[in-house]
Scaffold this active site. Sequence first.
Site, short mmCIF file in Angstrom:
data_model
loop_
_atom_site.label_atom_id
_atom_site.label_comp_id
_atom_site.label_asym_id
_atom_site.label_seq_id
_atom_site.Cartn_x
_atom_site.Cartn_y
_atom_site.Cartn_z
N HIS A 129 0.85 -1.19 0.00
CA HIS A 129 0.00 0.00 0.00
C HIS A 129 0.88 1.24 0.00
O HIS A 129 1.89 1.30 0.68
CB HIS A 129 -0.90 0.02 1.25
CG HIS A 129 -2.02 -0.95 1.16
ND1 HIS A 129 -3.22 -0.64 0.55
CD2 HIS A 129 -2.13 -2.23 1.56
CE1 HIS A 129 -4.02 -1.69 0.59
NE2 HIS A 129 -3.38 -2.67 1.21
N ALA A 161 14.41 -19.23 7.58
CA ALA A 161 13.20 -18.93 8.33
C ALA A 161 13.23 -17.48 8.81
O ALA A 161 14.28 -16.96 9.21
CB ALA A 161 13.08 -19.87 9.52
#
Length: 172
Positions: free
Chosen positions: A87, A135
Amino acid sequence: MGKHWNKGKYVTIQNPQCLFFRDNVSIGKYAYFMPCCKFLGTEYHPKITIGEGTWIGIRNSFAAIYGITIGRNVLFAGYVHVTDHSHGYEDVTKPISKQPLISKGPVVIEDNCWLGFNSEILSGVHIGRNSVVAAHAVVTKDVPPYSIVAGNPAKIVKQYNFETHEWEKYKK
């Protein structure tokens, strides 16, 4: 859609006309595919392509306004998020939800990569073949082939040496 692919329970697919799965793709439970065709009056033509033999873990999400291309035999652990946009936030007089989407371009993940648990792949990123994303890594820049990246933002920590046939600590 390709042959012999399967999806777990509760997989959400928006705009299925924008998805292209090759043969032998497996999708874990609660995965979410969100190609966005229109936002705040702007039309997009996204394409999400998943290569043959790719395995997508539980609760992965894929969001695209342009494109996400995933190669063959890519392995996704759980909770991986891949997006080619975000956004906008530039206009401080408007709520972020009312601002246009922004992007650095499509995402490409080449063949034989492994994306670790809870990793994030952001817009404009190209991950080279046979690479590993650790990870919790947040990948904001391209990853060369045969590399291991870790951290936030992700940085190269190892690369494969074809002379020694070993993964070696990366030296800048």
